[in-house]
Design a protein around this motif. Structure first.
Motif, PDB file in Angstrom:
ATOM      1  N   TRP A   1       0.823  -1.214   0.000  1.00  0.00           N
ATOM      2  CA  TRP A   1       0.000   0.000   0.000  1.00  0.00           C
ATOM      3  C   TRP A   1       0.855   1.260   0.000  1.00  0.00           C
ATOM      4  N   LEU A   2       2.003   1.221   0.661  1.00  0.00           N
ATOM      5  CA  LEU A   2       2.865   2.398   0.718  1.00  0.00           C
ATOM      6  C   LEU A   2       3.508   2.706  -0.628  1.00  0.00           C
ATOM      7  N   LEU A   3       3.964   1.668  -1.342  1.00  0.00           N
ATOM      8  CA  LEU A   3       4.733   1.873  -2.565  1.00  0.00           C
ATOM      9  C   LEU A   3       3.928   1.683  -3.848  1.00  0.00           C
ATOM     10  N   LEU A   4       2.756   1.052  -3.753  1.00  0.00           N
ATOM     11  CA  LEU A   4       1.920   0.850  -4.950  1.00  0.00           C
ATOM     12  C   LEU A   4       0.482   1.320  -4.710  1.00  0.00           C
ATOM     13  N   PRO A   5       0.284   2.521  -4.197  1.00  0.00           N
ATOM     14  CA  PRO A   5      -1.084   2.965  -3.896  1.00  0.00           C
ATOM     15  C   PRO A   5      -1.936   3.158  -5.151  1.00  0.00           C
TER      16      PRO A   5
ATOM     17  N   GLU B   1      -3.887  -3.797  -8.977  1.00  0.00           N
ATOM     18  CA  GLU B   1      -3.681  -5.194  -9.371  1.00  0.00           C
ATOM     19  C   GLU B   1      -2.331  -5.704  -8.867  1.00  0.00           C
ATOM     20  N   TYR B   2      -1.276  -4.930  -9.056  1.00  0.00           N
ATOM     21  CA  TYR B   2       0.045  -5.342  -8.589  1.00  0.00           C
ATOM     22  C   TYR B   2       0.077  -5.423  -7.069  1.00  0.00           C
ATOM     23  N   ARG B   3      -0.606  -4.465  -6.433  1.00  0.00           N
ATOM     24  CA  ARG B   3      -0.645  -4.456  -4.961  1.00  0.00           C
ATOM     25  C   ARG B   3      -1.300  -5.730  -4.429  1.00  0.00           C
ATOM     26  N   THR B   4      -2.413  -6.113  -5.014  1.00  0.00           N
ATOM     27  CA  THR B   4      -3.101  -7.330  -4.579  1.00  0.00           C
ATOM     28  C   THR B   4      -2.224  -8.554  -4.795  1.00  0.00           C
TER      29      THR B   4
END
Length: 360
Positions: free
Chosen positions: A110-114, A118-121
């Motif tokens: 969450w910090l780096l891919l807000p 899709e990538y975060r999940t």
């Protein structure tokens, strides 16, 4: 690293085969060969992915099984009770793997891919899948405790079957809802997770156990450890290199055509592996574990079960989804980072007092 543990404390191994001594070079070459093959050979990725087991390419499955068999054949199963009684090892391992690891990957994602849901999940799912495969070889290369690795991997397997779906629901739906963030649903069956455990841990574990029991019964322990193990030892690294080539070949086109996306995915992964490994190593040292068991704790906590993560993301979101790409980038970053940490671990060996014989 494969035949005998002749490494001096804190130094580069001596008296090793060419394969062992130049392992980082071979891994780099395997990564490059896979990328080039996937990019330049038409239809190779489709051919490799055509035969799959629950979303995992059959060639990858074969490579992993070949890779894991020799280290598990080296385990002295009659010493496992010395590990199961060591609460200084078991309790920190459970806390690091099932509380700290998933929470850390959630925070970093969450910090780096807000802005990249899709990538975060996909990365959060990677964080939930605790390592049961490649960690065996990283631990062996770093002269960790083989018996402890076998116990911790088995423990992770049991918890994986029980907790993966629950943690997926918590970190993708419940916790984001509490924090006012976007939520995601994850549909994954316990049987799918159990199959991953049975295939990628059960098969080589049974094979390794039977090899030792039958080999020692027929020819004795001295023959088994001085004659048989040196012969099968190199298979682990051959399997590792083969797996790396196939992994990179499968995603060669996506990696080279979407370098910025790969770089964004790589950043939280790099932070995750570094923080988990260093934090776990510090915990092991602080609670008074030997070098061997500290090393095992660090690698079993830092590694992830990419086989399961890839299978779940493909089954849930599709093979071409961003979630699946994040799952695939996981091992592509993990392999070079944890190889580097093998050498960091060996360099730190001199900081430990000589330990009692807990592993061979």
């Amino acid at each position: 690293m494969t035949a005998t543990d002749t490494r001096p404390a804190g130094g580069v191994p001596t008296g090793l085969s060419t394969l062992d001594r130049f392992l980082p070079l071979w891994i780099g070459a395997a990564m490059a060969a896979g990328l080039l093959a996937g990019r330049w050979i038409p239809g190779l990725d489709a051919a490799l992915d055509a035969v799959a087991i629950d979303g995992i390419s059959l060639p990858i499955a074969v490579g992993l099984l070949v890779m894991m068999y020799p280290p598990l054949a080296k385990v002295r199963y009659d010493r496992l009770d010395t590990v199961t009684r060591d609460r200084r090892l078991l309790i920190p391992s459970l806390v690091l793997n099932w509380l700290v690891g998933p929470a850390l990957m959630f925070a970093l994602s969450w910090l780096l891919l807000p802005d990249l849901p899709e990538y975060r999940t996909g990365l959060i799912i990677v964080g939930l899948a605790r390592c049961i495969a490649m960690v065996i070889i990283w631990n062996d290369l770093a002269c960790g405790d083989r018996e402890a690795a076998a116990v911790l991997v088995a423990l992770n397997s049991v918890f994986q079957v029980i907790m993966f779906g629950v943690l997926g629901w918590f970190y993708l739906s419940v916790l984001p809802g509490w924090l006012g963030l976007d939520t995601t649903n994850l549909a994954v069956s316990g049987w799918q997770i159990a199959k991953s455990v049975l295939i990628f841990l059960g098969i080589p574990l049974v094979a390794g156990y039977l090899s030792r029991r039958l080999g020692e019964r027929r020819n004795g322990r001295a023959w088994y450890e001085t004659q048989f193990l040196p012969k099968i030892g190199p298979m682990a690294l051959y399997g590792l290199l083969f797996t790396i080539v196939v992994l990179f070949a499968l995603q060669g086109h996506q990696i080279t055509s979407r370098p910025l996306d790969v770089a964004r995915i790589a950043l939280p992964l790099l932070a995750y592996f570094a923080l988990m490994w260093a934090g776990s190593y510090g915990v092991g040292k602080a609670v008074g574990l030997s070098y061997e068991r500290t090393t095992t704790l660090a690698f079993t906590s830092a590694g992830n079960n990419f086989e399961l993560a890839i299978a779940v993301t493909i089954a849930t979101f599709g093979a071409t989804s961003g979630q699946a790409l994040a799952g695939v980038v996981g091992p592509l970053i993990e392999v070079p980072v944890l190889v580097a940490l093998v050498y960091v671990s060996l360099a730190l060996r001199r900081r430990f007092a000589p330990s009692r014989v807990e592993s061979s």
